[in-house]
Design a protein around this motif. Structure first.
Motif, PDB file in Angstrom:
ATOM      1  N   THR A  94      34.151   4.309  15.247  1.00  0.00           N
ATOM      2  CA  THR A  94      34.733   5.545  14.734  1.00  0.00           C
ATOM      3  C   THR A  94      33.620   6.452  14.234  1.00  0.00           C
ATOM      4  OG1 THR A  94      36.643   4.244  14.048  1.00  0.00           O
ATOM      5  CG2 THR A  94      36.451   6.417  13.103  1.00  0.00           C
TER       6      THR A  94
ATOM      7  N   GLU B 195      35.536  10.755  11.092  1.00  0.00           N
ATOM      8  CA  GLU B 195      36.794  10.003  11.061  1.00  0.00           C
ATOM      9  C   GLU B 195      36.789   8.954   9.954  1.00  0.00           C
ATOM     10  OE1 GLU B 195      37.918  10.350  15.828  1.00  0.00           O
ATOM     11  OE2 GLU B 195      36.535   8.797  15.130  1.00  0.00           O
TER      12      GLU B 195
ATOM     13  N   ARG C 222      40.025  17.450   7.614  1.00  0.00           N
ATOM     14  CA  ARG C 222      38.754  17.616   8.334  1.00  0.00           C
ATOM     15  C   ARG C 222      37.761  18.435   7.507  1.00  0.00           C
ATOM     16  NH1 ARG C 222      37.008  17.420  13.679  1.00  0.00           N
ATOM     17  NH2 ARG C 222      35.314  18.858  14.154  1.00  0.00           N
TER      18      ARG C 222
END
Length: 250
Positions: free
Chosen positions: A103, A107, A125
């Motif tokens: 990942t 993330e 985000r």
């Protein structure tokens, strides 16, 4: 004006049954940690350090005594309530980083925010990007864990610990897997966070690290044997600059 108490530990005891015997891992531990302190908790193997870490991290509850995190009593909470307060109030940094291997950095840092239904995906985000920028990894957001050095992975872990704006950063041997130069880089980052007013509890068996925090608590046989302020805090950046240049930073 009195500073806010982030941690209150009152006559804390934790017993374990091992076979037919009772092991007293914590024996009447008392201390308070105020907002903005950088506290090192030290002790050799068997001192009760790991047990105390689990209680402070809301991973375990005491047998008796009281633990209040940000004014909230933890002892009477059930497992789900402890999980909720852990996610909202504590940012964890571990020796082994605990990142998802395939990942990206972005993330990984977003993960704690998935449990916050009030945030949209774009807000998650944005907050993750800001946290990675704060730890100096703005150029590594799309890198996966296996594409980063140990020091970079630990910075991702610190960004993940910061992203929920916790009241407490709880670090468990956070420099234990790193070489000397990278350890001082990470310590320097923790000192920067401390200067910003973050409350940090750094659990370690390495007494050398006590010189970089504002206060030291030492455990032995389940009791606090020393609790003192550090009048002469060492600067990790200064130590880093003094290291031989032939060591390649990670």
């Amino acid at each position: 004006m009195a500073l806010k108490k982030i941690i209150e530990v009152l006559d804390l005891c934790r017993d374990f049954k091992v076979g037919g015997e009772t092991v007293h891992a914590l024996r009447g531990v008392n201390f308070e940690i105020e907002q903005g302190e950088f506290v090192t908790i030290m002790g050799s193997s068997g001192s009760g350090k790991s047990t105390l870490l689990n209680v402070l991290g809301c991973l375990d509850t005491p047998t008796s005594g009281e633990y209040r995190l940000d004014g909230i009593s933890v002892r009477s909470m059930n497992k789900n309530q402890r999980a909720d307060i852990r996610n909202r109030k504590i940012g964890f940094v571990f020796q082994s980083y605990n990142l998802l291997p395939k990942t990206t950095a972005l993330e990984n840092v977003e993960l704690p925010l998935l449990y916050n239904p009030s945030l949209t995906s774009s807000q998650r985000r944005q907050r993750a990007m800001e946290a990675l920028y704060k730890v100096g990894l703005a150029d590594r957001v799309a890198h996966r864990s296996n594409q980063m050095s140990g020091g970079q992975q630990q910075r991702v872990a610190i960004a993940r610990a910061l992203v929920n704006e916790p009241v407490l950063i709880l670090a468990d041997e956070a420099t234990g897997n790193l070489d000397s130069r990278t350890s001082y880089e990470i310590l320097s980052l923790f000192q920067d966070l401390h200067r910003e007013g973050r409350t940090i509890v750094f659990v370690t068996h390495n007494p050398e690290l006590s010189g970089f925090s504002s206060r030291n608590i030492v455990l032995k046989d389940g009791r606090v044997i020393e609790d003192r302020l550090n009048p002469d805090i060492r600067c990790a950046k200064t130590v880093l600059e003094s290291l031989p240049k032939e060591e390649n930073p990670l």
